[in-house]
Write a protein that holds these residues in place. Structure first.
Motif, PDB file in Angstrom:
ATOM      1  N   GLU A  75      43.747  38.404  42.979  1.00 24.44           N
ATOM      2  CA  GLU A  75      42.957  39.598  42.655  1.00 24.44           C
ATOM      3  C   GLU A  75      43.130  40.662  43.745  1.00 24.44           C
ATOM      4  O   GLU A  75      43.367  41.842  43.454  1.00 24.44           O
ATOM      5  N   LYS A  76      43.039  40.240  44.993  1.00 22.17           N
ATOM      6  CA  LYS A  76      43.209  41.174  46.108  1.00 22.17           C
ATOM      7  C   LYS A  76      44.619  41.750  46.122  1.00 22.17           C
ATOM      8  O   LYS A  76      44.817  42.951  46.351  1.00 22.17           O
ATOM      9  N   LYS A 134      44.973  44.356  43.304  1.00 25.44           N
ATOM     10  CA  LYS A 134      44.224  45.563  43.679  1.00 25.44           C
ATOM     11  C   LYS A 134      44.998  46.372  44.717  1.00 25.44           C
ATOM     12  O   LYS A 134      45.108  47.599  44.625  1.00 25.44           O
TER      13      LYS A 134
END
Length: 202
Positions: free
Chosen positions: A58-59, A62
């Protein structure tokens, strides 16, 4: 200004990435936008994440989505423009930092800080996610060059085919991917009659 208006302003600003053209060309002869480069980087992250240990997917995604957001204000500077030019590199970094601050201040505080911090993390290239994002950035650029007509390449881009190793050598899977991308670039040059040996150790 309320939060939803700030968010709308940032969304409208992001349209600039659809219009900002890079020094990369598509296989159909059209110039690539920053947004298109970012999209395929994010897709690559989704595909390779299962093969990279201990990655926060997810990081990572992003970080990729916002890594070139500053170009909505500062514009795109091709990597070869700063490859051997220290002053140009410093100027680019300053312009992009100022753009990152502007974007931070456009947004609601919490979101603005998250985006700004992710962008800084990508730029520093110290964390694992930042290193992976940087590797995918370099790989995607070369893949796109390989897909384009070689007449769109500058001579300095012959050299850059062989400069990906330092960006991927921390991970075996990314290194294998680099080998494929490098081989494709090299074969493209050989087919075009370019003497590749002179570019390997520059």
């Amino acid at each position: 200004m309320n939060d939803i208006d700030k968010i709308m302003n940032a969304i409208k600003l992001a349209q600039n990435l659809k219009m900002e053209l890079r020094h990369s060309w598509l296989s159909n002869g059209r110039q690539e936008s920053v947004a298109e480069h970012t999209w395929r980087m994010a897709f690559m992250a989704m595909l390779v994440a299962p093969y990279i240990k201990n990655i926060n997917q997810e990081k990572l995604i992003k970080m990729i989505i916002i890594h070139d957001l500053v170009e909505a204000i500062a514009g795109d500077t091709p990597a070869f423009n700063t490859l051997h030019e220290t002053e140009a590199k410093i100027q680019k970094e300053q312009m992009e930092f100022e753009a990152a601050l502007k974007i931070k201040n456009i947004l609601p505080q919490k979101i603005g800080e998250e985006i700004f911090n992710l962008w800084l993390e990508f730029e520093k290239k110290e964390t694992y996610e930042a290193k992976v994002a940087n590797a995918l950035d370099k790989l995607e650029v070369q893949i796109q060059h390989n897909e384009a007509n070689i007449s769109t390449w500058l001579e300095i881009e012959y050299e850059m085919v062989y400069k990906m190793s330092k960006h991927v050598n921390f991970d075996s899977f990314l290194n294998q991917l680099k080998d494929i991308v490098e081989k494709e670039g090299e074969e493209k040059m050989i087919e075009s009659g370019i003497e590749v040996e002179k570019y390997k150790n520059i």
